[in-house]
Design a protein around this motif. Sequence first.
Motif, PDB file in Angstrom:
ATOM      1  N   TYR A  77      36.558 -52.629  21.932  1.00  0.00           N
ATOM      2  CA  TYR A  77      35.437 -52.829  22.858  1.00  0.00           C
ATOM      3  C   TYR A  77      34.172 -53.175  22.077  1.00  0.00           C
ATOM      4  CZ  TYR A  77      31.417 -51.666  25.709  1.00  0.00           C
ATOM      5  OH  TYR A  77      30.188 -51.709  26.344  1.00  0.00           O
ATOM      6  N   GLN A  78      33.921 -52.414  21.011  1.00  0.00           N
ATOM      7  CA  GLN A  78      32.711 -52.653  20.222  1.00  0.00           C
ATOM      8  C   GLN A  78      32.726 -54.051  19.596  1.00  0.00           C
ATOM      9  OE1 GLN A  78      30.003 -50.871  20.020  1.00  0.00           O
ATOM     10  NE2 GLN A  78      30.719 -49.087  21.162  1.00  0.00           N
ATOM     11  N   ARG A  79      33.918 -54.492  19.184  1.00  0.00           N
ATOM     12  CA  ARG A  79      34.033 -55.830  18.608  1.00  0.00           C
ATOM     13  C   ARG A  79      33.653 -56.872  19.650  1.00  0.00           C
ATOM     14  NH1 ARG A  79      38.877 -55.426  16.972  1.00  0.00           N
ATOM     15  NH2 ARG A  79      38.473 -54.949  14.796  1.00  0.00           N
ATOM     16  N   MET A  80      34.128 -56.659  20.881  1.00  0.00           N
ATOM     17  CA  MET A  80      33.817 -57.615  21.953  1.00  0.00           C
ATOM     18  C   MET A  80      32.347 -57.554  22.351  1.00  0.00           C
ATOM     19  SD  MET A  80      37.333 -57.282  24.211  1.00  0.00           S
ATOM     20  CE  MET A  80      37.071 -58.691  25.261  1.00  0.00           C
ATOM     21  N   ARG A  81      31.726 -56.422  22.059  1.00  0.00           N
ATOM     22  CA  ARG A  81      30.289 -56.328  22.298  1.00  0.00           C
ATOM     23  C   ARG A  81      29.507 -57.016  21.192  1.00  0.00           C
ATOM     24  NH1 ARG A  81      28.059 -53.409  26.676  1.00  0.00           N
ATOM     25  NH2 ARG A  81      26.185 -54.173  25.671  1.00  0.00           N
ATOM     26  N   GLY A  82      30.224 -57.634  20.268  1.00  0.00           N
ATOM     27  CA  GLY A  82      29.560 -58.415  19.236  1.00  0.00           C
ATOM     28  C   GLY A  82      29.280 -57.660  17.949  1.00  0.00           C
ATOM     29  N   LYS A  83      29.799 -56.412  17.870  1.00  0.00           N
ATOM     30  CA  LYS A  83      29.571 -55.644  16.652  1.00  0.00           C
ATOM     31  C   LYS A  83      30.423 -56.175  15.503  1.00  0.00           C
ATOM     32  CE  LYS A  83      26.655 -52.376  17.953  1.00  0.00           C
ATOM     33  NZ  LYS A  83      25.369 -52.159  17.294  1.00  0.00           N
ATOM     34  N   ASN A  84      29.871 -56.079  14.319  1.00  0.00           N
ATOM     35  CA  ASN A  84      30.597 -56.387  13.094  1.00  0.00           C
ATOM     36  C   ASN A  84      31.344 -55.108  12.722  1.00  0.00           C
ATOM     37  OD1 ASN A  84      31.485 -57.321  10.658  1.00  0.00           O
ATOM     38  ND2 ASN A  84      29.468 -57.427   9.701  1.00  0.00           N
ATOM     39  N   ILE A  85      32.652 -55.148  12.869  1.00  0.00           N
ATOM     40  CA  ILE A  85      33.446 -53.912  12.785  1.00  0.00           C
ATOM     41  C   ILE A  85      33.844 -53.605  11.346  1.00  0.00           C
ATOM     42  CG2 ILE A  85      35.538 -52.757  13.550  1.00  0.00           C
ATOM     43  CD1 ILE A  85      33.635 -53.317  15.852  1.00  0.00           C
ATOM     44  N   PHE A  86      33.509 -52.395  10.921  1.00  0.00           N
ATOM     45  CA  PHE A  86      33.999 -51.889   9.635  1.00  0.00           C
ATOM     46  C   PHE A  86      35.047 -50.823   9.946  1.00  0.00           C
ATOM     47  CE2 PHE A  86      33.743 -49.083   5.859  1.00  0.00           C
ATOM     48  CZ  PHE A  86      34.110 -50.016   4.898  1.00  0.00           C
ATOM     49  N   TYR A  87      36.312 -51.220   9.838  1.00  0.00           N
ATOM     50  CA  TYR A  87      37.409 -50.367  10.328  1.00  0.00           C
ATOM     51  C   TYR A  87      38.476 -50.290   9.235  1.00  0.00           C
ATOM     52  CZ  TYR A  87      40.791 -48.820  13.999  1.00  0.00           C
ATOM     53  OH  TYR A  87      41.702 -48.145  14.778  1.00  0.00           O
ATOM     54  N   PRO A  88      38.210 -49.493   8.220  1.00  0.00           N
ATOM     55  CA  PRO A  88      39.168 -49.371   7.119  1.00  0.00           C
ATOM     56  C   PRO A  88      40.227 -48.321   7.455  1.00  0.00           C
ATOM     57  CG  PRO A  88      37.254 -48.030   6.653  1.00  0.00           C
ATOM     58  CD  PRO A  88      37.048 -48.607   8.040  1.00  0.00           C
ATOM     59  N   LEU A  89      41.309 -48.365   6.727  1.00  0.00           N
ATOM     60  CA  LEU A  89      42.301 -47.299   6.896  1.00  0.00           C
ATOM     61  C   LEU A  89      42.778 -46.880   5.510  1.00  0.00           C
ATOM     62  CD1 LEU A  89      44.766 -46.883   9.713  1.00  0.00           C
ATOM     63  CD2 LEU A  89      45.506 -46.352   7.421  1.00  0.00           C
ATOM     64  N   GLY A  90      42.589 -45.613   5.222  1.00  0.00           N
ATOM     65  CA  GLY A  90      42.993 -45.088   3.919  1.00  0.00           C
ATOM     66  C   GLY A  90      44.282 -44.309   4.011  1.00  0.00           C
ATOM     67  N   TRP A  91      44.758 -43.916   2.853  1.00  0.00           N
ATOM     68  CA  TRP A  91      45.978 -43.109   2.801  1.00  0.00           C
ATOM     69  C   TRP A  91      45.694 -41.835   2.052  1.00  0.00           C
ATOM     70  CZ3 TRP A  91      49.214 -45.212   6.010  1.00  0.00           C
ATOM     71  CH2 TRP A  91      49.177 -46.584   6.208  1.00  0.00           C
ATOM     72  N   ASP A  92      46.103 -40.739   2.636  1.00  0.00           N
ATOM     73  CA  ASP A  92      45.923 -39.473   1.951  1.00  0.00           C
ATOM     74  C   ASP A  92      47.173 -39.196   1.134  1.00  0.00           C
ATOM     75  OD1 ASP A  92      44.980 -37.121   1.063  1.00  0.00           O
ATOM     76  OD2 ASP A  92      45.246 -36.026   2.936  1.00  0.00           O
ATOM     77  N   ASP A  93      47.085 -39.540  -0.145  1.00  0.00           N
ATOM     78  CA  ASP A  93      48.257 -39.347  -0.997  1.00  0.00           C
ATOM     79  C   ASP A  93      47.949 -38.308  -2.077  1.00  0.00           C
ATOM     80  OD1 ASP A  93      46.397 -40.982  -2.180  1.00  0.00           O
ATOM     81  OD2 ASP A  93      47.659 -42.758  -2.072  1.00  0.00           O
ATOM     82  N   ASN A  94      46.937 -37.515  -1.809  1.00  0.00           N
ATOM     83  CA  ASN A  94      46.523 -36.465  -2.708  1.00  0.00           C
ATOM     84  C   ASN A  94      47.061 -35.156  -2.133  1.00  0.00           C
ATOM     85  OD1 ASN A  94      45.115 -34.651  -4.250  1.00  0.00           O
ATOM     86  ND2 ASN A  94      43.080 -35.324  -3.590  1.00  0.00           N
ATOM     87  N   GLY A  95      47.585 -34.300  -3.001  1.00  0.00           N
ATOM     88  CA  GLY A  95      47.920 -32.981  -2.483  1.00  0.00           C
ATOM     89  C   GLY A  95      49.393 -32.635  -2.521  1.00  0.00           C
ATOM     90  N   LEU A  96      49.650 -31.421  -2.030  1.00  0.00           N
ATOM     91  CA  LEU A  96      50.990 -30.858  -2.124  1.00  0.00           C
ATOM     92  C   LEU A  96      52.119 -31.685  -1.517  1.00  0.00           C
ATOM     93  CD1 LEU A  96      50.809 -27.007  -1.636  1.00  0.00           C
ATOM     94  CD2 LEU A  96      51.866 -28.284  -3.496  1.00  0.00           C
ATOM     95  N   PRO A  97      51.937 -32.250  -0.321  1.00  0.00           N
ATOM     96  CA  PRO A  97      53.055 -32.998   0.263  1.00  0.00           C
ATOM     97  C   PRO A  97      53.514 -34.137  -0.654  1.00  0.00           C
ATOM     98  CG  PRO A  97      51.367 -32.615   1.915  1.00  0.00           C
ATOM     99  CD  PRO A  97      50.787 -32.176   0.606  1.00  0.00           C
ATOM    100  N   THR A  98      52.549 -34.833  -1.253  1.00  0.00           N
ATOM    101  CA  THR A  98      52.914 -35.908  -2.170  1.00  0.00           C
ATOM    102  C   THR A  98      53.560 -35.336  -3.426  1.00  0.00           C
ATOM    103  OG1 THR A  98      51.074 -37.233  -1.377  1.00  0.00           O
ATOM    104  CG2 THR A  98      52.032 -37.862  -3.487  1.00  0.00           C
ATOM    105  N   GLU A  99      52.984 -34.257  -3.919  1.00  0.00           N
ATOM    106  CA  GLU A  99      53.544 -33.620  -5.112  1.00  0.00           C
ATOM    107  C   GLU A  99      55.022 -33.299  -4.894  1.00  0.00           C
ATOM    108  OE1 GLU A  99      52.623 -29.602  -7.702  1.00  0.00           O
ATOM    109  OE2 GLU A  99      50.986 -30.583  -6.663  1.00  0.00           O
ATOM    110  N   ARG A 100      55.315 -32.712  -3.772  1.00  0.00           N
ATOM    111  CA  ARG A 100      56.709 -32.334  -3.497  1.00  0.00           C
ATOM    112  C   ARG A 100      57.615 -33.540  -3.324  1.00  0.00           C
ATOM    113  NH1 ARG A 100      56.633 -27.962   1.172  1.00  0.00           N
ATOM    114  NH2 ARG A 100      54.434 -28.411   1.192  1.00  0.00           N
ATOM    115  N   ARG A 101      57.093 -34.547  -2.633  1.00  0.00           N
ATOM    116  CA  ARG A 101      57.921 -35.727  -2.395  1.00  0.00           C
ATOM    117  C   ARG A 101      58.228 -36.456  -3.701  1.00  0.00           C
ATOM    118  NH1 ARG A 101      60.346 -39.622   0.403  1.00  0.00           N
ATOM    119  NH2 ARG A 101      59.494 -41.728   0.412  1.00  0.00           N
TER     120      ARG A 101
END
Length: 888
Positions: A77-101
């Motif tokens: 919606y915001q994009r259609m309202r003409g906003k310049n969208i900053f929409y990044p997506l990161g990955w949480d690969d820090n921490g115990l779950p990654t360590e175990r995997r």
Amino acid sequence: MTDTAPRQPAAIPDRPSLEGLEEKWDGVWSEQKLYAFDPETTRDQVFSVDTPPPTASGSLHVGHVFGYSQADMIVRYQRMRGKNIFYPLGWDDNGLPTERRVQNYYGVRCDPSLPYDPDFTPPQEGGDNKSAKAANQLPISRRNFIELCERLTEIDEKSFEDVFRTLGLSVDWKHGYQTINAHSRATSQRAFLENLAAGQAYQSEAPTMWDVTYRTAVAQAEQEDRDRDGAYHRLGFTRTDGSGEKVVIATTRPELLPACVALVAHPDDERYQGLFGSTVTSPLFGVEVPVLAHPLAQPDKGAGIAMICTFGDANDVTWWRELELPTRSVIGRDGRFLQETPWITSPEGQANYAELAGLTVFSAQKRVVELATESGDLTGEIEKISHPVKFYENGDKPLEYVTSRQWYLTNGGRDGSEGGLRDELIARGRELTWHPAHMESRYRNWVEGLAGDWLISRQRFFGVPFPVWYGVGADGETDYDTVLTPSVDRLPIDPTIDVPEGFTEEQRGQAGGFVADPDILDTWATSSLTPQLAGGWNSDPELFSKVYPMDLRPQGHDIIRTWLFSTIVRSHLQQDALPWKHASINGWILDPDRKKMSKSKGNVVTPIGLLEQHGSDGVRYWAGRARQGVDTAFDEGQMKIGRRLAIKILNASKFALGFGEAPADPSGALAADPAAVTDPLDRALLANLAEVVEQSTTAFEDMDYARVLELVEPFFWAFCDDYIELVKERAHGNAPSGQAGADSARAALAIALEVQLRLFAPVIVFATEEVWSWWRGGSVHTQPWPVAEPLRAAAQGQDAALLDTVAQAAIVVRRLKSDAKVSQKTPVLSVTLRAPEAAAGHLEAARGDLMALGRIEALEIAGGEVDAISTEDAELGEPPVKQPRNKG
RNA sequence: GGGUCGUUAGCUCAGCCGGUAGAGCGCCACGUUUACACCGUGGAUGUCGGGGGUUCGAACCCCUCACGACCCACCA
């Protein structure tokens, strides 16, 4: 915007279908960089989103699809309202779950004492044996371990990205980040060093909650209560006044008896007045301890008098601190009873303790109870109870208190003074716009209940290292007060590999040299910096100034106390700002069929399976129907409805566009010339649509995508079932109004369809884009959000109610045939429509369309004193001859 | 113990400023109609959790109780 190469309109397919649209449009959008952030911008043009980084080593589930879809609708919606969208997506690969995997996948484990091996190859690849014994895992250096992590998370992240692309998230994939990569480590370390310099980070040696399995300290936010069976054991302490009298206490932790440092009762408790100030000796171990008074003791709990041990629970810590008692620790970091207990001096006591040394807490309790039973010190019944016990959220053994040196970050937990940090953080919560608003109370509740500062150090190996060393004195003892820090331009560093300025590697661990802090930062200490990580605080100040503070933080309500709170803490300390303007809190997915879907049938619902079965638009529709913050049933029925809607959009569009060319709008603002819309019914349609546009805009301004869907969807179905049905003869040019009537209908159809595509676009992203491509240039997703004004102007003041009135008349005419159980194609030779006076005028205005719809040959419209429209004197003709359907 | 949310048709849910209850699914009946059988048309279905109060009028506001969910605290 970035619509560099407008597509040419394509032909309308014979049989439109949803199949393959996801792949097709994801490819086009990706190629055209449709969702790319434009760096040539100013802050007021930007709408920035602090998206949750999924745990890369976990698995995506329907909850992800749900929450990310909802956020995407707001973004679109915001994009259609003409906003310049900053929409990044990161990955949480820090921490115990990654360590175990990584451990299981490659068959390795991290040993920070080992040197880096640049030619290392892992012993295996693709293992997933969860019961793999640590002994079978190859020890490798921390740097090698982190390299493996980066390698594996790259694989995992690719597969996640594929799901999100299929789902149609309008993320700018160029702006991704990983919470463990060098950039994040540098950012996290820099923030820590600045906190340290500002006095916001400090070390303290104190009793902390400790997980004996993971052998690490655990922060308050990571703890949870679980109900466990326990029992009150009554143990008799002996008075030392020679009377031999017993003082009986009740405890659920009899194994902590050797750690007892005092007994305590409430100062007003009459039963114990005579005891305060005297001493007693503990059973089995014969240690003399004082009996003290403290208001925290509750007369109605247990025996009303408690033994204070170092440490059984939070009260013990308070009493120990406030009553200035000695420390007598019996539980080690591995959860086993320690060997050394110098305060136990009697031979008998030493003999009894020798039975416990080396045992686990569980076994020690058993043994103490046996010993106390034999000695007669255990009196009365053992009373079984169920009580809440603190656990690490990822652990399976109760937390124990262990005294250790740890790093803390101020979070208001120790500063409850008027106008202090806690008050400031509560004020930040008020400053934030919450969707829904009531979620703020969860935040406030948590901040008000904080028991201490944020414990940010973890005794783990994989993560962001503390970027500090400690000086080693001439005596060879580590001097924790001499904290050596690197210059910022060296970050990220690993103090176990890197050397502080002015030292050489040879001085590591030597007298007069240095030692590394072996700990790592709590993963939340890094992920609390997502706005800074994504926005380039440490690498791209210009970008940061354009996107921070961000506009939106979408997330689940379960991590308000962790992620949301800690992000506010970091921004408040670092930037003295609120990290975002809005927080959109999505609910949980409740799964009524959880049992059915899991292991037994082996048909676990995976997000990608759902997307394939119902189409991404269908799944997004389900997410879009759910309001923010509301827990929602996992309901494939809703996805089917969404899929049906998407298919209907394809088919109805094809039909509406098939009547022939509509006169073009000279101004180009609308899809057809509004001046051509002359028929009252057509004008009424646009008047209604103007209303929908206006209300939808209001709802979206409040980020209420569910309300928008609720407005647009019924309008669209009425558009299909009533409006199109009414005008199709006229639009074909088969009505007495001829070309003018046809032009009016075709123009209204084109205008209304085009506006509806834009209204649906944030939710139904693929079907709307497909239809758009048939006859319009560019992408529907970069079109302006529709406005009501030109529609209202085209309606020329026509009363919007006309459409509904005519639709009501259509129902009564159809009912005639339905009641007679004949085809809707059956002609009506003659009929009178009785209607309220005002409605009669509307019906008269749409007479031609109404007659065409009902195949009415002679229609009389009579106004009168009636509440609703009804038929009178209807005479049906012969039903048409059935003809076999001969379709290819 | 403190707090938050919820309770509306068989199911999932809407119901905005208080004006006398809606949608979809499911169900029943009918129908292949120059877009759609991944379809269309028509129909039936409610003590709006209970009780009190305010009001001309309450699903909606106030009080209270019950039930459900969640958060926090307690945890001898």
